[in-house]
Design a protein around this motif. Structure first.
Motif, PDB file in Angstrom:
ATOM      1  N   GLY A 196       0.764  -1.264  -0.020  1.00 21.25           N
ATOM      2  CA  GLY A 196      -0.143  -0.011   0.147  1.00 21.25           C
ATOM      3  C   GLY A 196       0.848   1.214   0.150  1.00 21.25           C
ATOM      4  O   GLY A 196       1.969   1.340   0.278  1.00 21.25           O
ATOM      5  N   VAL A 197      -0.037   2.238  -0.311  1.00 23.39           N
ATOM      6  CA  VAL A 197       0.784   3.668  -0.056  1.00 23.39           C
ATOM      7  C   VAL A 197      -0.481   4.684   0.313  1.00 23.39           C
ATOM      8  O   VAL A 197      -1.351   4.648   0.283  1.00 23.39           O
ATOM      9  CB  VAL A 197       1.209   4.108  -1.544  1.00 23.39           C
ATOM     10  N   ALA A 198       0.160   5.786   1.015  1.00 29.52           N
ATOM     11  CA  ALA A 198      -0.818   6.795   1.584  1.00 29.52           C
ATOM     12  C   ALA A 198       0.074   8.148   1.368  1.00 29.52           C
ATOM     13  O   ALA A 198       1.485   8.082   1.497  1.00 29.52           O
ATOM     14  CB  ALA A 198      -1.354   6.676   2.824  1.00 29.52           C
ATOM     15  N   GLY A 199      -0.342   9.253   1.331  1.00 31.68           N
ATOM     16  CA  GLY A 199       0.301  10.401   1.314  1.00 31.68           C
ATOM     17  C   GLY A 199      -0.705  11.461   1.381  1.00 31.68           C
ATOM     18  O   GLY A 199      -1.728  11.387   0.822  1.00 31.68           O
ATOM     19  N   LYS A 200      -0.187  12.866   1.369  1.00 31.66           N
ATOM     20  CA  LYS A 200      -0.861  13.893   1.287  1.00 31.66           C
ATOM     21  C   LYS A 200      -0.860  14.539  -0.043  1.00 31.66           C
ATOM     22  O   LYS A 200       0.252  14.618  -0.962  1.00 31.66           O
ATOM     23  CB  LYS A 200      -0.126  15.283   1.951  1.00 31.66           C
ATOM     24  N   GLY A 201      -2.142  14.891  -0.609  1.00 30.01           N
ATOM     25  CA  GLY A 201      -2.226  15.065  -2.175  1.00 30.01           C
ATOM     26  C   GLY A 201      -1.625  14.371  -3.046  1.00 30.01           C
ATOM     27  O   GLY A 201      -1.338  14.906  -4.125  1.00 30.01           O
ATOM     28  N   ILE A 202      -1.575  13.147  -3.032  1.00 26.57           N
ATOM     29  CA  ILE A 202      -0.952  12.147  -4.028  1.00 26.57           C
ATOM     30  C   ILE A 202      -2.339  11.086  -4.785  1.00 26.57           C
ATOM     31  O   ILE A 202      -3.288  11.149  -4.109  1.00 26.57           O
ATOM     32  CB  ILE A 202      -0.046  11.233  -3.480  1.00 26.57           C
ATOM     33  N   LYS A 203      -2.043  10.940  -5.895  1.00 24.44           N
ATOM     34  CA  LYS A 203      -2.997   9.874  -6.505  1.00 24.44           C
ATOM     35  C   LYS A 203      -2.575   8.636  -6.275  1.00 24.44           C
ATOM     36  O   LYS A 203      -1.595   8.183  -6.886  1.00 24.44           O
ATOM     37  CB  LYS A 203      -2.829  10.311  -8.144  1.00 24.44           C
ATOM     38  N   VAL A 204      -3.479   8.233  -5.204  1.00 25.03           N
ATOM     39  CA  VAL A 204      -2.939   6.769  -4.487  1.00 25.03           C
ATOM     40  C   VAL A 204      -2.943   5.834  -5.657  1.00 25.03           C
ATOM     41  O   VAL A 204      -1.874   4.935  -5.538  1.00 25.03           O
ATOM     42  CB  VAL A 204      -3.657   6.529  -3.163  1.00 25.03           C
ATOM     43  N   ALA A 205      -3.826   5.762  -6.677  1.00 24.01           N
ATOM     44  CA  ALA A 205      -3.716   4.506  -7.693  1.00 24.01           C
ATOM     45  C   ALA A 205      -2.568   4.544  -8.514  1.00 24.01           C
ATOM     46  O   ALA A 205      -1.730   3.560  -8.499  1.00 24.01           O
ATOM     47  CB  ALA A 205      -5.126   4.405  -8.255  1.00 24.01           C
ATOM     48  N   GLU A 206      -2.401   5.613  -9.049  1.00 30.64           N
ATOM     49  CA  GLU A 206      -1.287   5.913  -9.799  1.00 30.64           C
ATOM     50  C   GLU A 206       0.146   5.625  -9.181  1.00 30.64           C
ATOM     51  O   GLU A 206       1.041   4.858  -9.675  1.00 30.64           O
ATOM     52  CB  GLU A 206      -1.273   7.399 -10.179  1.00 30.64           C
ATOM     53  N   THR A 207       0.153   6.167  -8.003  1.00 28.76           N
ATOM     54  CA  THR A 207       1.506   5.848  -7.120  1.00 28.76           C
ATOM     55  C   THR A 207       1.725   4.642  -6.676  1.00 28.76           C
ATOM     56  O   THR A 207       2.932   3.958  -6.859  1.00 28.76           O
ATOM     57  CB  THR A 207       1.326   6.744  -5.961  1.00 28.76           C
ATOM     58  N   LEU A 208       0.565   3.689  -6.429  1.00 28.76           N
ATOM     59  CA  LEU A 208       0.712   2.503  -6.071  1.00 28.76           C
ATOM     60  C   LEU A 208       1.207   1.534  -7.302  1.00 28.76           C
ATOM     61  O   LEU A 208       2.158   0.574  -7.201  1.00 28.76           O
ATOM     62  CB  LEU A 208      -0.323   1.892  -5.428  1.00 28.76           C
ATOM     63  N   ASP A 209       0.450   1.745  -8.427  1.00 23.37           N
ATOM     64  CA  ASP A 209       0.755   1.097  -9.440  1.00 23.37           C
ATOM     65  C   ASP A 209       2.183   1.348  -9.971  1.00 23.37           C
ATOM     66  O   ASP A 209       2.810   0.306 -10.523  1.00 23.37           O
ATOM     67  CB  ASP A 209      -0.133   1.640 -10.997  1.00 23.37           C
ATOM     68  N   LYS A 210       2.795   2.572  -9.736  1.00 16.66           N
ATOM     69  CA  LYS A 210       4.248   2.743 -10.114  1.00 16.66           C
ATOM     70  C   LYS A 210       5.133   1.911  -9.182  1.00 16.66           C
ATOM     71  O   LYS A 210       6.044   1.453  -9.591  1.00 16.66           O
ATOM     72  CB  LYS A 210       4.467   4.195 -10.058  1.00 16.66           C
ATOM     73  N   PHE A 211       4.817   2.097  -8.208  1.00 18.29           N
ATOM     74  CA  PHE A 211       5.708   1.232  -6.903  1.00 18.29           C
ATOM     75  C   PHE A 211       5.615   0.039  -7.368  1.00 18.29           C
ATOM     76  O   PHE A 211       6.805  -0.908  -7.146  1.00 18.29           O
ATOM     77  CB  PHE A 211       4.845   1.509  -5.598  1.00 18.29           C
ATOM     78  N   LEU A 212       4.496  -0.905  -7.662  1.00 17.36           N
ATOM     79  CA  LEU A 212       4.468  -2.266  -7.955  1.00 17.36           C
ATOM     80  C   LEU A 212       5.176  -2.570  -9.240  1.00 17.36           C
ATOM     81  O   LEU A 212       5.882  -3.615  -9.374  1.00 17.36           O
ATOM     82  CB  LEU A 212       3.076  -2.589  -8.063  1.00 17.36           C
ATOM     83  N   LYS A 213       5.037  -1.681 -10.222  1.00 16.05           N
ATOM     84  CA  LYS A 213       5.789  -1.981 -11.214  1.00 16.05           C
ATOM     85  C   LYS A 213       7.387  -2.003 -11.209  1.00 16.05           C
ATOM     86  O   LYS A 213       7.963  -2.745 -11.792  1.00 16.05           O
ATOM     87  CB  LYS A 213       5.488  -0.612 -12.459  1.00 16.05           C
ATOM     88  N   ASP A 214       7.623  -1.119 -10.373  1.00 17.35           N
ATOM     89  CA  ASP A 214       9.171  -0.881 -10.245  1.00 17.35           C
ATOM     90  C   ASP A 214       9.755  -2.074  -9.373  1.00 17.35           C
ATOM     91  O   ASP A 214      10.842  -2.688  -9.328  1.00 17.35           O
ATOM     92  CB  ASP A 214       9.739   0.253  -9.300  1.00 17.35           C
ATOM     93  N   LYS A 215       8.854  -2.775  -8.552  1.00 19.17           N
ATOM     94  CA  LYS A 215       9.052  -3.897  -7.514  1.00 19.17           C
ATOM     95  C   LYS A 215       9.248  -5.191  -8.486  1.00 19.17           C
ATOM     96  O   LYS A 215      10.235  -6.095  -8.051  1.00 19.17           O
ATOM     97  CB  LYS A 215       7.889  -4.147  -6.718  1.00 19.17           C
ATOM     98  N   GLY A 216       8.586  -5.321  -9.456  1.00 13.53           N
ATOM     99  CA  GLY A 216       8.628  -6.799 -10.314  1.00 13.53           C
ATOM    100  C   GLY A 216       7.369  -7.210 -10.638  1.00 13.53           C
ATOM    101  O   GLY A 216       6.256  -6.612 -10.400  1.00 13.53           O
ATOM    102  N   GLU A 217       7.273  -8.437 -11.032  1.00 15.77           N
ATOM    103  CA  GLU A 217       6.035  -9.340 -11.321  1.00 15.77           C
ATOM    104  C   GLU A 217       5.233  -9.365 -10.243  1.00 15.77           C
ATOM    105  O   GLU A 217       5.472  -9.691  -9.004  1.00 15.77           O
ATOM    106  CB  GLU A 217       6.540 -10.697 -11.998  1.00 15.77           C
TER     107      GLU A 217
END
Length: 373
Positions: A196-217
């Motif tokens: 998961g991700v959380a934060g002020k003024g962030i687009k959480v779905a986009e941010t989490l998708d990016k985080f997962l993409k960087d992590k791997g399959e």
């Protein structure tokens, strides 16, 4: 009458019904324990105090370590065996407590939502119900109209991925990506868990998708989007004939927004106070609930709110510098600490604040003195 069939509401119902009083719990969702917003981390001592010995299907596994990563990729790992933290299925935990409450005589209804207070009780989407006390256990949604500044957006996906290691939690700080909060990986077994991700003024779905993409399959099994509250307890837990508990009362930890134990104890203390009020009709007994909770958690929450203010004010460069000051001795000291629910002492050590107060004060001003006090 309790609105909200999560952990605080169900524990409150268990306490009231165990003392012979009638109590109805209404839950607006179609199932107790769903949707599961929570990361599911709780200490075994915390569960014990809540009066819960996890069923086999409630208990997932023990957490052995936590890897904490800075914005520039440096990381250190804390051995968390001493804290006896377990990852549990919140769906199953809530059902287990619902079963305890029902066995004591509580009645639970799903797909029933609170609409408004009436002169004699409350109105639901189905009917009017008379009650002496209304308990608001509806979670963060109750706070949205009171104070939006304490609310952050969050996203959490349940996923399958071979890079998730059983027993190893990950916390990733990056003020540019997760402003004022962090990203997390909580395993529920080998190769599966909650990210998961959380934060002020962030687009959480986009941010989490990016985080997962960087992590791997990975494969996504479930997606949950929910607000979290990080501002600490509200001013009044009791307003007229309304008693407020759990997330609705701001009883989730300001540092992590986790609240199984702290919100659960809110439910227990409220249930005990309400039972006493129903027996004596003395309103002062209701006030005992807030007093008890504040004696137990007030100071820790004040320090966590300050720690949160510090996190909100420092940038990535400062976080990277603080990580450089963390020695193996500090990591060992934190690993030896055995209290998962009262953790600001560990935060102070990890920030290196006791050893470098002058540097810290330049970074974050006078608030540091309060945190150390």
């Amino acid at each position: 009458m309790i609105a909200g069939g999560s952990i605080a509401g169900l524990l409150c119902a268990r306490e009231i019904s165990s003392r012979g009083f009638s109590v109805l719990v209404i839950e607006e969702d179609y199932e107790i324990g769903t949707p599961e917003h929570c990361g599911g981390l709780v200490s075994l001592t915390g569960l014990e105090e809540l009066g819960v010995i996890p069923f086999k299907k409630t208990f997932e596994h023990m957490i052995e370590s936590a890897e904490i990563t800075s914005p520039n990729g440096n990381s250190f790992t804390i051995n968390s065996k001493k804290q006896k933290v377990t990852e549990i299925s919140r769906r199953e935990l809530d059902k287990q407590i619902a079963f305890q409450a029902q066995k004591n005589g509580a009645v639970i209804k799903v797909r029933t939502s609170f609409q408004e207070l009436t002169d004699k009780g409350i109105r639901t989407n189905e009917e009017e119900i008379d009650c002496k006390i209304f308990v608001d256990a509806r979670g963060v949604s109750s706070l949205i109209h009171k104070d939006r500044t304490g609310i952050l957006s969050s996203a959490q996906y349940e996923i399958y991925a071979d890079w998730i290691k059983k027993g190893k939690v990950e916390v990733i700080f990056d003020q540019e990506k997760y402003s004022g909060f962090f990203a997390w990986v909580i395993p529920s077994g080998e190769g599966k868990g909650k990210v998961g991700v959380a934060g002020k003024g962030i687009k959480v779905a986009e941010t989490l998708d990016k985080f997962l993409k960087d992590k791997g399959e990975f494969s996504t099994i479930r997606k949950i989007f929910a607000p979290i509250w990080i501002k600490g307890p509200i001013k009044n837990f009791v307003e007229g004939k309304t008693v407020i508990i759990g997330d609705a009362a701001g009883q989730a930890k300001p540092t992590t927004a986790g609240g199984i134990f702290t919100s659960g104890m809110g439910g227990i203390y409220a249930g005990q106070a309400i039972s006493e009020f129903l027996k004596t009709n003395n309103r002062e007994t209701l006030e005992e609930y807030q007093k008890k909770w504040t004696v137990r958690f007030g100071k820790e929450f004040e320090k966590q709110v300050l720690a949160r203010k510090i996190l909100e004010r420092i940038d990535n460069n400062t976080i990277n510098k603080l990580f450089e000051t963390i020695t193996p001795e500090i990591i060992n000291e934190v690993s030896e600490k055995d209290d998962f629910d009262f953790h600001t002492g560990s935060i102070i050590k990890l920030l290196g604040l006791r050893g470098s107060i002058k540097t810290a004060q330049t970074l974050i001003g006078g608030e540091i003195k309060k945190l150390l006090g």
